[in-house]
Design a protein around this motif. Sequence first.
Motif, PDB file in Angstrom:
ATOM      1  N   TRP A  32       0.804  -1.223   0.000  1.00 43.16           N
ATOM      2  CA  TRP A  32       0.000   0.000   0.000  1.00 43.16           C
ATOM      3  C   TRP A  32       0.836   1.272   0.000  1.00 43.16           C
ATOM      4  CZ3 TRP A  32      -4.450   1.678  -1.283  1.00 43.16           C
ATOM      5  CH2 TRP A  32      -4.931   2.894  -0.795  1.00 43.16           C
ATOM      6  N   ASP A  33       0.431   2.229  -0.852  1.00 40.41           N
ATOM      7  CA  ASP A  33       0.977   3.584  -0.793  1.00 40.41           C
ATOM      8  C   ASP A  33      -0.202   4.519  -0.556  1.00 40.41           C
ATOM      9  OD1 ASP A  33       0.145   2.705  -3.331  1.00 40.41           O
ATOM     10  OD2 ASP A  33       1.078   4.396  -4.326  1.00 40.41           O
ATOM     11  N   GLU A 149     -14.049   2.994  -6.223  1.00 46.63           N
ATOM     12  CA  GLU A 149     -14.171   2.029  -7.317  1.00 46.63           C
ATOM     13  C   GLU A 149     -13.735   2.643  -8.641  1.00 46.63           C
ATOM     14  OE1 GLU A 149     -17.832  -0.397  -5.152  1.00 46.63           O
ATOM     15  OE2 GLU A 149     -18.262   1.135  -6.663  1.00 46.63           O
ATOM     16  N   TRP A 150     -14.047   3.917  -8.836  1.00 41.98           N
ATOM     17  CA  TRP A 150     -13.549   4.611 -10.034  1.00 41.98           C
ATOM     18  C   TRP A 150     -12.024   4.715  -9.998  1.00 41.98           C
ATOM     19  CZ3 TRP A 150     -15.982   5.343 -14.375  1.00 41.98           C
ATOM     20  CH2 TRP A 150     -17.366   5.504 -14.410  1.00 41.98           C
ATOM     21  N   GLN A 151     -11.462   4.910  -8.810  1.00 44.30           N
ATOM     22  CA  GLN A 151     -10.012   5.007  -8.682  1.00 44.30           C
ATOM     23  C   GLN A 151      -9.334   3.689  -9.057  1.00 44.30           C
ATOM     24  OE1 GLN A 151      -7.879   7.762  -7.786  1.00 44.30           O
ATOM     25  NE2 GLN A 151      -6.497   6.234  -8.685  1.00 44.30           N
ATOM     26  N   VAL A 152      -9.927   2.587  -8.646  1.00 48.52           N
ATOM     27  CA  VAL A 152      -9.376   1.274  -8.994  1.00 48.52           C
ATOM     28  C   VAL A 152      -9.423   1.070 -10.512  1.00 48.52           C
ATOM     29  CG1 VAL A 152      -9.672  -1.222  -8.751  1.00 48.52           C
ATOM     30  CG2 VAL A 152      -9.960   0.252  -6.762  1.00 48.52           C
ATOM     31  N   LEU A 153     -10.510   1.492 -11.135  1.00 51.00           N
ATOM     32  CA  LEU A 153     -10.611   1.407 -12.598  1.00 51.00           C
ATOM     33  C   LEU A 153      -9.527   2.245 -13.270  1.00 51.00           C
ATOM     34  CD1 LEU A 153     -14.330   1.516 -13.835  1.00 51.00           C
ATOM     35  CD2 LEU A 153     -12.662  -0.322 -14.078  1.00 51.00           C
ATOM     36  N   GLU A 154      -9.293   3.433 -12.719  1.00 50.62           N
ATOM     37  CA  GLU A 154      -8.249   4.300 -13.267  1.00 50.62           C
ATOM     38  C   GLU A 154      -6.881   3.641 -13.150  1.00 50.62           C
ATOM     39  OE1 GLU A 154      -6.248   8.722 -12.508  1.00 50.62           O
ATOM     40  OE2 GLU A 154      -8.199   8.243 -11.633  1.00 50.62           O
ATOM     41  N   ASP A 155      -6.655   2.946 -12.038  1.00 54.08           N
ATOM     42  CA  ASP A 155      -5.378   2.267 -11.843  1.00 54.08           C
ATOM     43  C   ASP A 155      -5.174   1.155 -12.877  1.00 54.08           C
ATOM     44  OD1 ASP A 155      -4.655   3.882  -9.777  1.00 54.08           O
ATOM     45  OD2 ASP A 155      -5.129   2.466  -8.177  1.00 54.08           O
ATOM     46  N   LEU A 156      -6.237   0.403 -13.160  1.00 54.93           N
ATOM     47  CA  LEU A 156      -6.111  -0.646 -14.170  1.00 54.93           C
ATOM     48  C   LEU A 156      -5.861  -0.034 -15.538  1.00 54.93           C
ATOM     49  CD1 LEU A 156      -6.160  -3.555 -15.041  1.00 54.93           C
ATOM     50  CD2 LEU A 156      -8.665  -3.460 -15.159  1.00 54.93           C
ATOM     51  N   GLU A 157      -6.485   1.098 -15.811  1.00 50.59           N
ATOM     52  CA  GLU A 157      -6.252   1.778 -17.085  1.00 50.59           C
ATOM     53  C   GLU A 157      -4.785   2.202 -17.204  1.00 50.59           C
ATOM     54  OE1 GLU A 157      -7.817   5.601 -19.732  1.00 50.59           O
ATOM     55  OE2 GLU A 157      -8.543   5.319 -17.695  1.00 50.59           O
ATOM     56  N   LYS A 158      -4.191   2.646 -16.090  1.00 51.60           N
ATOM     57  CA  LYS A 158      -2.763   3.019 -16.105  1.00 51.60           C
ATOM     58  C   LYS A 158      -1.916   1.832 -16.542  1.00 51.60           C
ATOM     59  CE  LYS A 158      -2.368   6.635 -12.515  1.00 51.60           C
ATOM     60  NZ  LYS A 158      -3.686   6.705 -11.873  1.00 51.60           N
ATOM     61  N   ILE A 159      -2.236   0.654 -16.008  1.00 51.46           N
ATOM     62  CA  ILE A 159      -1.467  -0.548 -16.328  1.00 51.46           C
ATOM     63  C   ILE A 159      -1.650  -0.920 -17.800  1.00 51.46           C
ATOM     64  CG2 ILE A 159      -1.168  -3.003 -15.844  1.00 51.46           C
ATOM     65  CD1 ILE A 159      -2.092  -2.464 -12.985  1.00 51.46           C
ATOM     66  N   LEU A 160      -2.906  -0.886 -18.268  1.00 55.61           N
ATOM     67  CA  LEU A 160      -3.204  -1.302 -19.636  1.00 55.61           C
ATOM     68  C   LEU A 160      -2.733  -0.286 -20.670  1.00 55.61           C
ATOM     69  CD1 LEU A 160      -6.820  -2.783 -19.270  1.00 55.61           C
ATOM     70  CD2 LEU A 160      -4.620  -3.953 -19.098  1.00 55.61           C
ATOM     71  N   GLU A 193       7.800  -1.692 -15.310  1.00 56.43           N
ATOM     72  CA  GLU A 193       8.631  -1.643 -14.101  1.00 56.43           C
ATOM     73  C   GLU A 193       8.646  -0.241 -13.500  1.00 56.43           C
ATOM     74  OE1 GLU A 193      12.284  -3.090 -15.635  1.00 56.43           O
ATOM     75  OE2 GLU A 193      11.783  -5.222 -15.377  1.00 56.43           O
ATOM     76  N   SER A 194       8.725   0.774 -14.344  1.00 58.34           N
ATOM     77  CA  SER A 194       8.704   2.164 -13.872  1.00 58.34           C
ATOM     78  C   SER A 194       7.369   2.497 -13.220  1.00 58.34           C
ATOM     79  CB  SER A 194       8.960   3.130 -15.040  1.00 58.34           C
ATOM     80  OG  SER A 194      10.233   2.912 -15.602  1.00 58.34           O
ATOM     81  N   LEU A 195       6.288   1.997 -13.810  1.00 58.91           N
ATOM     82  CA  LEU A 195       4.947   2.242 -13.265  1.00 58.91           C
ATOM     83  C   LEU A 195       4.802   1.588 -11.892  1.00 58.91           C
ATOM     84  CD1 LEU A 195       2.235   3.598 -14.096  1.00 58.91           C
ATOM     85  CD2 LEU A 195       1.488   1.332 -14.875  1.00 58.91           C
ATOM     86  N   ALA A 196       5.347   0.392 -11.754  1.00 55.85           N
ATOM     87  CA  ALA A 196       5.275  -0.314 -10.472  1.00 55.85           C
ATOM     88  C   ALA A 196       6.075   0.415  -9.399  1.00 55.85           C
ATOM     89  CB  ALA A 196       5.793  -1.739 -10.633  1.00 55.85           C
ATOM     90  N   THR A 197       7.180   1.035  -9.793  1.00 56.10           N
ATOM     91  CA  THR A 197       7.992   1.805  -8.850  1.00 56.10           C
ATOM     92  C   THR A 197       7.275   3.082  -8.435  1.00 56.10           C
ATOM     93  OG1 THR A 197      10.042   0.955  -9.827  1.00 56.10           O
ATOM     94  CG2 THR A 197      10.203   2.962  -8.511  1.00 56.10           C
ATOM     95  N   LYS A 198       6.632   3.726  -9.399  1.00 58.43           N
ATOM     96  CA  LYS A 198       5.926   4.979  -9.127  1.00 58.43           C
ATOM     97  C   LYS A 198       4.666   4.752  -8.302  1.00 58.43           C
ATOM     98  CE  LYS A 198       4.039   9.070 -11.455  1.00 58.43           C
ATOM     99  NZ  LYS A 198       3.779   9.717 -12.773  1.00 58.43           N
ATOM    100  N   PHE A 199       3.977   3.652  -8.560  1.00 52.45           N
ATOM    101  CA  PHE A 199       2.732   3.339  -7.849  1.00 52.45           C
ATOM    102  C   PHE A 199       2.842   1.943  -7.226  1.00 52.45           C
ATOM    103  CE2 PHE A 199       1.507   6.045 -11.506  1.00 52.45           C
ATOM    104  CZ  PHE A 199       1.004   7.140 -10.822  1.00 52.45           C
ATOM    105  N   PRO A 200       3.394   1.833  -6.024  1.00 53.33           N
ATOM    106  CA  PRO A 200       3.601   0.523  -5.395  1.00 53.33           C
ATOM    107  C   PRO A 200       2.339  -0.336  -5.292  1.00 53.33           C
ATOM    108  CG  PRO A 200       4.774   2.217  -4.188  1.00 53.33           C
ATOM    109  CD  PRO A 200       3.928   2.933  -5.200  1.00 53.33           C
ATOM    110  N   ARG A 201       1.172   0.298  -5.182  1.00 52.85           N
ATOM    111  CA  ARG A 201      -0.060  -0.481  -5.058  1.00 52.85           C
ATOM    112  C   ARG A 201      -0.361  -1.274  -6.335  1.00 52.85           C
ATOM    113  NH1 ARG A 201      -1.240   4.664  -6.242  1.00 52.85           N
ATOM    114  NH2 ARG A 201      -2.698   5.111  -7.951  1.00 52.85           N
ATOM    115  N   LEU A 202       0.270  -0.865  -7.457  1.00 57.47           N
ATOM    116  CA  LEU A 202       0.051  -1.564  -8.712  1.00 57.47           C
ATOM    117  C   LEU A 202       1.041  -2.706  -8.933  1.00 57.47           C
ATOM    118  CD1 LEU A 202      -0.601   1.452 -11.135  1.00 57.47           C
ATOM    119  CD2 LEU A 202      -2.222   0.255  -9.656  1.00 57.47           C
ATOM    120  N   ARG A 203       2.090  -2.749  -8.120  1.00 59.50           N
ATOM    121  CA  ARG A 203       3.152  -3.725  -8.339  1.00 59.50           C
ATOM    122  C   ARG A 203       2.690  -5.175  -8.313  1.00 59.50           C
ATOM    123  NH1 ARG A 203       8.358  -4.098  -8.839  1.00 59.50           N
ATOM    124  NH2 ARG A 203       8.725  -1.873  -8.501  1.00 59.50           N
ATOM    125  N   PRO A 204       1.813  -5.584  -7.366  1.00 61.34           N
ATOM    126  CA  PRO A 204       1.406  -6.996  -7.355  1.00 61.34           C
ATOM    127  C   PRO A 204       0.843  -7.476  -8.691  1.00 61.34           C
ATOM    128  CG  PRO A 204       0.727  -5.951  -5.317  1.00 61.34           C
ATOM    129  CD  PRO A 204       1.227  -4.856  -6.213  1.00 61.34           C
TER     130      PRO A 204
END
Length: 239
Positions: A32-33, A149-160, A193-204
């Motif tokens: 968590w961050d 819930e919208w924030q979680v959707l935004e996070d998945l969009e960042k990954i995709l 890898e850069s995205l996972a470093t910037k947003f630790p909650r997305l790393r898993p």
Amino acid sequence: MCFPHIMNICVQHVADHFTNSIVAAQEVSQAWDATIDGIVMDKKTYIAAITNNPVALGRSAIKAIRVSGLRRDKFMEVVKTGNAKQWFKSPLNELVTVPEVELLRDVCMRWDSTYFMINRLRAMRPAIDFFLSTPNQQDISGHKMTDSEWQVLEDLEKILDVPHRVQQQMSSESMPQLGSAVPCFELFMTAWESLATKFPRLRPSIDVGLEWAKSYYICMDLTDTYVIAMCKSTILGDK
């Protein structure tokens, strides 16, 4: 031709992990961050949002709005009227103009369709929230999602968004060259890898995709064809 197929496999594993609410919630809790894009987010609220599977909630909201031609027409009427009368505001309370387009559904076998679905869904969020809050739509008001819930959707969009941009780069070539596959794939992994470093909650979730990506990268590294193709491409480029 195998490039989009491999990309699809990697991203599908990320999406599967992200929507496996129990596993994702546990691992995100450990990584968590507290600060999300400058906003302090409550951990329990965010974890609860993951558990609710916002991707499935988004699909349900789209289905409810698109269920009939009459409802689709009413929704588009709200979009157009809302833009004209400046009804819509962003989560930061800024006036926004919602694109006057249809909501998109995704196809389970195409990860990029899920990206486009989420991208369109978030772009039209102000109109969706407004529409689901109107008295005439009380029967589907339960499809309205929370801020978390919208924030979680935004996070998945960042990954995709990362594989989407890399795939667009490959697709932009009229005749994709084998020699560009490895550099593009490396760009894809580095960006994740850069995205996972910037947003630790997305790393898993990202780590799941990277594990598959690295296994395919090793296979490419052991294939002489890619090395020869890159050298040939470099020589021709110099000429």
